[in-house]
Design a protein around this motif. Structure first.
Motif, PDB file in Angstrom:
ATOM      1  N   VAL A  98     -14.466 -59.643  27.931  1.00 22.50           N
ATOM      2  CA  VAL A  98     -13.632 -58.809  29.740  1.00 22.50           C
ATOM      3  C   VAL A  98     -13.661 -59.982  30.073  1.00 22.50           C
ATOM      4  O   VAL A  98     -12.330 -60.138  30.639  1.00 22.50           O
ATOM      5  N   LEU A 143     -14.631 -51.468  34.204  1.00 20.72           N
ATOM      6  CA  LEU A 143     -15.802 -52.097  33.803  1.00 20.72           C
ATOM      7  C   LEU A 143     -16.838 -52.066  34.946  1.00 20.72           C
ATOM      8  O   LEU A 143     -17.907 -51.574  35.039  1.00 20.72           O
ATOM      9  N   TYR A 189     -19.486 -59.186  25.128  1.00 23.72           N
ATOM     10  CA  TYR A 189     -18.720 -58.522  25.529  1.00 23.72           C
ATOM     11  C   TYR A 189     -18.544 -58.754  26.762  1.00 23.72           C
ATOM     12  O   TYR A 189     -17.540 -58.756  27.376  1.00 23.72           O
ATOM     13  N   SER A 190     -19.430 -59.645  27.970  1.00 17.86           N
ATOM     14  CA  SER A 190     -18.949 -59.844  28.651  1.00 17.86           C
ATOM     15  C   SER A 190     -18.242 -61.118  28.871  1.00 17.86           C
ATOM     16  O   SER A 190     -17.081 -61.283  29.733  1.00 17.86           O
ATOM     17  N   LEU A 238     -17.412 -54.208  17.203  1.00 18.71           N
ATOM     18  CA  LEU A 238     -18.394 -54.334  18.622  1.00 18.71           C
ATOM     19  C   LEU A 238     -19.644 -55.149  17.933  1.00 18.71           C
ATOM     20  O   LEU A 238     -19.779 -56.188  18.802  1.00 18.71           O
ATOM     21  N   THR A 258     -11.276 -59.804  20.458  1.00 17.36           N
ATOM     22  CA  THR A 258     -10.152 -60.305  21.532  1.00 17.36           C
ATOM     23  C   THR A 258      -8.849 -60.553  21.389  1.00 17.36           C
ATOM     24  O   THR A 258      -8.101 -59.605  22.153  1.00 17.36           O
ATOM     25  N   VAL A 300     -23.028 -49.835  25.952  1.00 17.72           N
ATOM     26  CA  VAL A 300     -23.554 -50.940  24.709  1.00 17.72           C
ATOM     27  C   VAL A 300     -25.448 -50.209  24.226  1.00 17.72           C
ATOM     28  O   VAL A 300     -25.619 -49.573  25.097  1.00 17.72           O
ATOM     29  N   LEU A 356     -11.440 -48.746  25.655  1.00 19.79           N
ATOM     30  CA  LEU A 356     -12.349 -50.006  24.908  1.00 19.79           C
ATOM     31  C   LEU A 356     -13.785 -50.314  26.130  1.00 19.79           C
ATOM     32  O   LEU A 356     -14.737 -51.067  26.064  1.00 19.79           O
ATOM     33  N   LEU A 409     -17.344 -51.089  25.795  1.00 18.04           N
ATOM     34  CA  LEU A 409     -18.634 -51.808  25.569  1.00 18.04           C
ATOM     35  C   LEU A 409     -19.205 -51.166  26.860  1.00 18.04           C
ATOM     36  O   LEU A 409     -20.342 -52.062  27.407  1.00 18.04           O
ATOM     37  N   LEU A 441     -13.380 -50.680  17.512  1.00 22.37           N
ATOM     38  CA  LEU A 441     -14.201 -50.765  18.215  1.00 22.37           C
ATOM     39  C   LEU A 441     -15.438 -50.444  17.628  1.00 22.37           C
ATOM     40  O   LEU A 441     -16.571 -50.946  18.145  1.00 22.37           O
ATOM     41  N   PHE A 457     -25.981 -56.233  32.102  1.00 26.64           N
ATOM     42  CA  PHE A 457     -24.399 -56.790  32.229  1.00 26.64           C
ATOM     43  C   PHE A 457     -23.736 -56.900  33.322  1.00 26.64           C
ATOM     44  O   PHE A 457     -23.054 -57.659  33.072  1.00 26.64           O
ATOM     45  N   ILE A 484     -16.424 -62.592  18.559  1.00 28.61           N
ATOM     46  CA  ILE A 484     -15.778 -62.341  19.581  1.00 28.61           C
ATOM     47  C   ILE A 484     -14.702 -62.296  20.316  1.00 28.61           C
ATOM     48  O   ILE A 484     -13.485 -61.273  20.650  1.00 28.61           O
TER      49      ILE A 484
END
Length: 761
Positions: free
Chosen positions: A539, A553, A535-536, A489, A502, A524, A517, A521, A486, A582, A498
């Motif tokens: 996910v 999230l 980050y997206s 990140l 993952t 941020v 996690l 996220l 983490l 986001f 990224i």
């Protein structure tokens, strides 16, 4: 930058390295299981049943037999050995019917079928009247008689019971406990009755049962056993006639054809409803609840039926049905009208969803975790992963565990049970040991020999405590690895970084890890907006296997947006922008539904002032162009943009907000302008421009000079002069090279160098 790429390369090669070894191991394990079935079949066909004198020596007390029969209601693989030992030590001659009832009532999982087969084989080899009673009890589950209709919950339970019973019956038939093929003829005849197609729940159940029967009993249908030659030895002794195989194939084919006709009619109804919804959306911009719920209900029914039929087709080695224009059957709007003459105005815009290929690859080409991570770490069954890797989104599970009749809630419960099984295992053992210890203490006065078992129990408890301590240590190590992951990140500012992170997270996958996690996220830094796309992407990649990551999230982001929008204070502008951007990035990955984005935008437009203007403009800058170009949302986004411009014209906004609104509007919907017409030059002129403006540098000066001398000067001297005067077309550092080129050409063409000087002056 090289280190993550090397790690990623190792991750790709790792599964390929062990593929052959795993395949060989699986084949050997399968071969051993078939050989065990063949041996068990021989014992069941020629059972050496004990005489009555031997049975009298066993325990025939009511108390002991009742306890054993109770355990038969909870058959599972873990307790199989212990239960079989108890069955060998008791005399069930007077309790055969009770034992049969207990087995028929047992709730068997797919993993417990083989344990039930071994237990039934043991009872068959010991008691003559067991098999007929068992077959009668199991078949009765498929023909319960004219009972009252149960509620939906009972229907699901009954469907699951039929599925496990059918698997058990087939396995008992393969090992010789059941020897009558006629019972399967009757069952299939009932399941393939066209009358059941009128009831949607019955249709779903029957499709699932027939697909399971076809996968498990391929020999009964005469389907080829590709790669399973060892099964021929098991199946050749089965008394299946050619007429029975022909009946099974014909019954399955007839039912499949009737199901496909039903699917086509539902598809037509769905398309009709989509066209009607398209008209409503064009007029109003949104659907009312009644139309939306009716469409959603019909869409879910169609999807379930399609998955059921696809599963049956796959089990029968057939291609699943292909529906005409099936690309939009899961959308509220078909998007077809966007390309019609009425929508020709925006057709060119709708064709290009992304600005360039790199952007499209970033948002649409996600790494396949199943190619890098073992199936166990993703919490999914391995056969299921292999099907999903083929991209068959609408196909049902090919594993015997899959049950299409289960609801989404039941699937979630099953997944939760698998995840929590490890945590509850130690607790269950401790409670069982505690109950056993209490029973021992009650019988202490009767039997003094119970001291030794008590000591054994105490030792077991100590061993379990040590095991729990080891688990806690392992959790501590895993937590340390997760914390370090983490912490990396914020440094993942590229697609490769990224994606690699993952894949690494999947090796630490657990319910608590996913929660940590999601929290990391969500938190941020508010000034690090450049991290949001990455980050997206993480996910979106994890959501292909772990649905709860995106849902958790999104819930946090939506709650934060509602809190900030309702607070109505002019503080935390950076937090608001981070939150809405986001959501916008998740929308472009198709994680956040468009409805959420439109509801956020509507909330800002309803109170179009102060920070709400900034939030709305940031949302449009992030995903407005994407939604405007998407066929299913273009009409609603166009309406929202018109409302935005009307509000800008009506309200007295400051210059900064006016600029923000106009930039957001024209970013989503650029003004129409004529395309630039490029000048068409002859090939010789293009070659001259290439030599002077592209190829010319210090090392290529001699080469360019030779090439210019070879040109037909009578034709192109005027154009050469024109190009020499346009030195600004090339690089600034090449100006002295143009002068050198002019001097060199003056030796061969005096007039040209004079003309250059004249033009320059």
């Amino acid at each position: 930058m090289e280190h993550p790429e090397d790690e990623c390369r190792v991750g790709v090669e790792h599964p390929e390295k062990h593929e052959d070894e795993e395949a060989v191991a699986r084949h050997e394990e399968f071969k051993k299981s078939v050989e065990a079935k063949i041996a068990l079949r021989q014992n069941n066909l020629n059972p050496e049943r004990p005489d009555t004198g031997f049975l009298r020596t066993l325990d025939s007390s009511i108390k002991r037999n009742t306890a054993v029969i109770k355990k038969l209601k909870q058959i599972n693989e873990e307790q199989r050995e212990g239960l079989m030992e108890e069955l060998r030590s008791v005399n069930l001659s007077k309790f055969v019917s009770e034992a049969v009832t207990a087995i028929c009532d047992a709730k068997l999982r797919a993993a417990d079928i083989q344990a039930a087969v071994l237990i039934c084989s043991l009872l068959h080899q010991r008691y003559k009247d067991f098999s007929p009673s068992l077959v009668q009890g199991l078949v009765k589950i498929f023909f319960p008689g004219k009972a009252a209709e149960d509620v939906d919950v009972d229907r699901n339970a009954r469907a699951m019971k039929k599925r496990s019973t059918l698997k058990l019956l087939l396995e008992l038939y393969f090992v010789g406990v059941v020897d009558d093929t006629g019972i399967f003829v009757n069952i299939v005849k009932d399941l393939t009755s066209v009358e059941h197609l009128k009831d949607r729940d019955a249709t779903q159940t029957n499709l699932s049962l027939l697909a399971s029967f076809a996968r498990q009993g391929r020999y009964l249908l005469g389907l080829p056993l590709a790669g399973q030659d060892i099964l021929e030895e098991l199946f050749k002794a089965l008394n299946v006639t050619t007429d029975q195989k022909r009946f099974f194939r014909k019954a399955f084919q007839t039912y499949y054809d009737a199901s496909v006709e039903l699917l086509q009619s539902e598809h037509a109804s769905l398309r009709q409803m989509e066209h009607e919804n398209e008209k409503i959306l064009s007029a109003k911009g949104e659907l009312n609840e009644e139309n939306a719920s009716a469409y959603e209900k019909l869409r879910k029914a169609y999807d379930q039926l399609y998955r059921g039929i696809s599963g049956l087709a796959e089990a029968l080695d057939m291609q699943p049905p292909v529906m005409p224009e099936d690309g939009h059957t899961t959308r509220v709007t078909s998007g077809e009208d966007a390309s019609s003459p009425g929508g020709s105005k925006d057709s060119s815009v709708l064709e290009a969803l992304w600005d360039d290929e790199d952007t499209r690859a970033f948002y649409e080409c996600l790494p396949d975790l199943r190619a890098f991570v073992p199936a166990v770490l993703l919490g999914e069954a391995e056969p299921k992963l292999s099907e999903q890797a083929k991209g068959q989104e609408h196909s049902i599970d090919s594993t015997p565990d899959a049950d299409e009749t289960q609801t989404a809630a039941q699937e979630t419960a099953d997944a939760g049970a698998i995840q929590e099984d490890r945590n509850d295992k130690g607790k269950d053992k401790y409670e069982k040991d505690k109950e056993k210890t209490k029973e021992k203490s009650k019988e202490k006065d009767k039997d003094e020999k119970d001291k030794e078992p008590d000591k054994e129990k105490a030792r077991e408890k100590e061993a379990e405590r040590k095991g729990e301590g080891d688990k806690e240590k392992a959790k501590g190590v895993e937590g340390t690895n997760l914390d370090s992951l983490l912490q990396r990140l914020p440094g993942c500012v590229s697609r490769d970084l990224i994606d690699q992170l993952t894949v690494e997270f999947c090796y630490l996958n657990s319910k608590s890890s996913r929660k940590k996690l999601v929290r990391a996220l969500f938190n941020v830094p508010r000034t690090s907006l450049e991290l949001l796309p990455y980050y997206s992407r993480m996910v979106a990649t994890l959501s292909t296997c772990m649905k709860d990551v995106s849902s958790m999230l999104l819930q946090l982001l939506e709650e934060e947006f509602n809190f900030l929008i309702n607070k109505k204070d002019q503080m935390n502008i950076e937090t608001k922008i981070r939150n809405i951007r986001f959501i916008g990035e998740l929308c472009k990955f198709r994680i956040a539904p468009p409805g959420l984005v439109f509801s956020c935008l509507k909330a800002c437009l309803d109170d179009f002032s102060h920070h709400n203007i900034d939030v709305a403009c940031n949302l449009l800058e992030t995903c407005g162009r994407f939604l405007y170009r998407s066929p299913e949302t273009t009409i609603r986004m166009a309406n929202m943009l018109e409302i935005l411009m009307r509000l800008k014209n009506v309200k007295n906004l400051d210059p900064r907000h006016i600029t923000l609104v106009e930039n957001a509007y024209y970013l989503c919907k650029p003004p129409e302008r004529s395309a630039r017409v490029s000048k068409i030059r002859p090939p010789l002129h293009q070659y001259i421009r290439k030599l002077l403006f592209s190829d010319l540098d210090k090392s290529s000066l001699e080469h360019v000079l030779r090439q210019l001398r070879k040109l037909p000067w009578s034709e192109c001297e005027a154009y050469l002069l024109k190009c020499f005067m346009k030195v600004h077309r090339g690089k600034y550092g090449q100006i002295h090279l143009i002068a050198s080129l002019t001097a060199c050409l003056s030796r061969y063409h005096d007039d040209f160098s004079v003309a250059v000087v004249d033009e320059f002056l």
